[in-house]
Structure formats: structure tokens, C-alpha cells
Scaffold this active site. Sequence first.
Site, short mmCIF file in Angstrom:
data_model
loop_
_atom_site.label_atom_id
_atom_site.label_comp_id
_atom_site.label_asym_id
_atom_site.label_seq_id
_atom_site.Cartn_x
_atom_site.Cartn_y
_atom_site.Cartn_z
N ASP A 130 5.95 -50.60 -41.19
CA ASP A 130 4.87 -49.65 -40.98
C ASP A 130 4.77 -48.69 -42.17
O ASP A 130 5.01 -49.11 -43.30
CB ASP A 130 5.14 -48.87 -39.68
CG ASP A 130 3.86 -48.49 -38.95
OD1 ASP A 130 3.14 -47.62 -39.45
OD2 ASP A 130 3.58 -49.06 -37.87
N HIS A 164 2.13 -42.77 -38.89
CA HIS A 164 2.02 -43.87 -37.94
C HIS A 164 3.38 -44.50 -37.61
O HIS A 164 3.70 -44.77 -36.45
CB HIS A 164 1.07 -44.91 -38.55
CG HIS A 164 0.60 -45.98 -37.64
ND1 HIS A 164 1.27 -47.19 -37.50
CD2 HIS A 164 -0.50 -46.08 -36.86
CE1 HIS A 164 0.60 -47.97 -36.68
NE2 HIS A 164 -0.48 -47.34 -36.26
N SER A 210 -1.57 -50.51 -31.66
CA SER A 210 -0.36 -50.08 -32.37
C SER A 210 0.62 -49.41 -31.44
O SER A 210 1.83 -49.48 -31.62
CB SER A 210 -0.72 -49.09 -33.49
OG SER A 210 -1.17 -49.73 -34.63
#
Length: 590
Positions: A176, A235, A412
Amino acid sequence: MSVRANRRRTHRIHVLAAATALVLGSAGSAFAAERINLAALANETQDEFIVKYRDGSAQRSSAASLQSALSTAATGFSGKGKALGLKHLRRTALGSDLVRAGRKLDRVEAEALMRQIAADPNVEYVEPNARMYPLGTPNDTRFGEQWGYTDADAGINATTAWDISTGTGVVVAVIDTGITNHSDLNANILPGYDFVSDATAARDGNGRDSNPADEGDWFNAGECGRTYDSPSSWHGTHVAGTVAAVTNNAKGVAGTAYNAKVVPVRVLAKCGGSLADIADAITWASGGTVSGVPANANPAEVINMSLGGSGTCGSTYQAAIDGAVSRGTTVVVAAGNNNGNASNARPANCNNVITVGAVDSAGARSVWSSTQKSNYGAVVDIAAPGSNILSTLNAGSTTPGAESYASYGGTSMATPHVAGVVALLQAASATPKTPAQIETILKNTARAFPQTPDQPIGVGIVNAKAALDSLGGGTPGAQTYTNGTDYTINDNATVDSPITVSGRTGNAPSNASVSVTIYHTYKGDLKVDLVAPDGSIYNLHNRTGSSTDNVIGTYTVNLSSEPLNGTWKLRVNDNAAQDTGRIDTWSVTF
């Protein structure tokens, strides 16, 4: 030493030829188009390409031959009357080469150059070094509870699962944006790596390095092909928190597998991340070798990829994923958020992955805006909570600031719920399950949707407790019977592989376990049945799937009406011509 080095094992995966082009490609330009991933070309400009030359070719062994081939392709290229140079950047862990054109090319020019490169019969494939992006849809609203663990309609039944497993000893790689400092996460973080090779995008000034810290993925209007400003998403920190935030510490949030460990692998930065970097990251995270990068001391049993982009899977992604699976790593990926068929999103459409769709607290397909809804379709395997998911974050708008918490939405956010459940399963298993076995368990134990989704998003919602319960495997004193002899599967033919059971009393249980490994060049031709001693038939697989998608899995079968003793058979019927294979091994546990 790996946290679970003593538990990792290898298993046989035979990869069969998937494309005629790989056999006949030497015929030249007539077959060149079959070796070009044109579907992966985006409308944005492109200057980097991944080229795989065939094993044994001069280009694979000689730098001079490689550069000569690239120069020939560049010389033959005709685009807007401008000369073009092709520079070799590096060789990836998969043996392919990353090359860069002397300038940015539009879609038409990029296609022309790819065709010119593929005209060389030694080229196995060529595709753009496409960019992937985080799939989360940020939501500024903060909620005081994590509904996804306990909700009666759509939760994953985590709290009851924690009585059985909390993920102890399992490593989950989160590929990520990297990781930020967070006191509700740090204790469960292992050393990771930064695979972002573009130093400018990475914002750390040095490209690849051993520090997976998230430096921020913010951008201004006019950058990254966007017309608006965007703050940093942090994220990877949010995803990692859902996997394994520290729990029972009187603060913050809980993780799905809160005693598992996370290896943060940074591939996304400003303007996303490149396919070549992501492929190397998959290889490294699963314990494979990447040139110039130290070995991963903690190979992951689970990889979480809450990222994606458009286009067909492509050879680069598939080879990296297949390599990870061959090393025993389960790869869990997000379906995407574009309200479209996930067959058009990658890596969601790759083989050998578990693709995750998203549901809200009512169990409906997640909707985040008029255009952003969970992707759907036949490639989506299972759903998980993906709306208003509270997790660890950072308060910085561009560069890292204070630790924080926030609710995000997206596939996600659904994906790490599933990756966490995989960690719970592996921690509770007496021996590690194969990726195919894990997928079968998750699908067989999924809870039904409380309402039929408006589009297909998998067989149901992941159910942590039911998945763990399935590991009980039959009755007390259960035994496993195996036939490891190869049985050839011919065209338009039926073959039986027998197992004889004797010396047992009573009937088989209602949750007998049948594990099957069949290698075949077209799974969709096959019907696979378990035949009981009295001739009763229990169907396991019925002519679904496609090329190189082998029948490898574990099935739970209710055999309570069948006496244990007698000859059991695995029966495979092929109903078409051209494709053949074999029963490699199968077993029944009861």
C-alpha cells in the site's frame, strides 16, 4: 527468522500454458498482437513499459543484445515524426525488463511502440508499466464503533471468532502507501520495505529503501492528471489498522487479527504506483528474491492489496501472484469502487486471488457516491464490511502529523477484513492451509446476504467464526485417506481415482472434508464428483472456470447417510476435445 518459518511449507503448483501465443509466438508479427496487453493502455500518457524476453534468448543473457533489440524497436517506431530512444532501467524479480521511452507517448503512440517491440520473436510479452491507485473512498465522518465486527446483518462475527483465534504468529503484508507512526498499531508492525523506485514520487529523495514510512500521497490540481487538490490519504495506515490494530489496550480500535503482525510494503506514493514496483513487492513480501533488495525476514502468509487500476490482469501481475501462491501466500485484493464489473479491474480480475466486494451495515452493496459503488461480477469471490470503517490514521494534510482515527469507505476497507480472517484461519490450523483451501473455506462458510445484492458481489459475507469452526474437520478420531497416484484425464472421457476404507464403524459425518488437486488446461470442461461406495454421487465442481484455472480446493460434504467402509471414488468427466490433464492427488477426511 520468520515469525512462522517453522510453519511455512511449499506446495506443488503446476502452471500450464495459458496462451497459444506463448507456443506459436515465434511466428513473428502475425502473433505479436497476442503478446501485447493493449487493454491495459490508459488514456494518460505513458513512457515506461515492461518487456519479457524468452528464456534462452540473447536479450536475457546479454546487456548489449538487450539494448540492441530496444534500439531496433525504437528506430522502427514512427510517432508524430519525432525520434525516440528506449532506455533499459532494470530487470524485475520476474525476469522481465523495465524500459523507458525518451518522451511521454499518447495512447496511439504507445500502442505503436508496443507492437514494434513485440515484432521481435524473442519477446514473450510487453505491457505498459501501468499505475495503480488506492481504492479507498475517504469519509470524514467518524463513528464511535466498528460495526463490521459484530453487526447482526453484515458483520463478520469477529468477537466470537476471537475465542478461537486472534492471529498469533501469522504475518500479513500490506502492500500500500506504507505506514505512519501510530501507538495503536506500532507494536504489531514488523520491518517492511519501500519499493517506490521514483524518488520524486516517493518524496524521500532516494527511491527504493528499507524504510516503508508513508511520506504522503497528496497532490495539487494539475498534477497526476487531476483537476483538484487532494490531501494525503494515509491509506496504508488505515488498512493496516483493520488487519491488526493493537487490541485490549483501552484505547482506539481493534484489529481483525489483532495478534498477527503486519509487514508494511510501500508501493503507492504521489500519483499512485507502478506495476513493476508492485510486482516486485508481491514477490518480496511472499519470500521471493528481488535483485538488490535484502531478503524479507518475515515472509507473509497473507498479502493484502487494497489497490488497483483498469485493464486486463496482464502477464506481469499474474506471474507475480502465481509466484506468491506457489510459496504458500494467500493474496487478497479489492474489487474496486467504480460501480463496474470487476472483470475490467486489476488485480481483481487476476487468477489465484481472493477478490473482495464491499457491503454496508444493512448488507447491501456499498455506495459511497453517485459514481462510487463496490465493483461487482463473477470475479468477486466474497464480500466484507466496506462503508464507514473506523481505523487508525494520521492527521497530517500533506506530510505526517499527529496520529488519529477516521472512518473511510471502499473495497479497500473490506479487503483487510478478509485478510484478517485468513490470518485467524492460518493461526488456528494445525498445518498451514494452501491459498486454494483458504478460498474454499471462506466461500463455504460465508454468511448469506440479508438482502439480495443489486449486483453479484460474491457468495456472501465473510464469516470469521464459521470459517474457524470449519477447521474442526469431521468427527473425533477422524482419519485422512489419500490417493496420490496420477490419473490421466483424456478428452471426452471419465476417470475414477479410488480410495478403499475398512475397519471403521458407523456412517461418515455431516462435515466430511474432501481435498482435490487436479491439473487441467481448461477447468470449464470438467465435472468432478465424489462417488460413495453405494454409488451415490456428490458433486464438487460442475464445468465452471477457464484456462489454467485448475481444480484445487477443499470441499465440505454431508455424508451422514453413507457408511464409512467401502471404496470411495473421485470421478472426473471431461466433455470436450483439445484440453487434457490429470488427477494429481485427492483425499477424504472423516
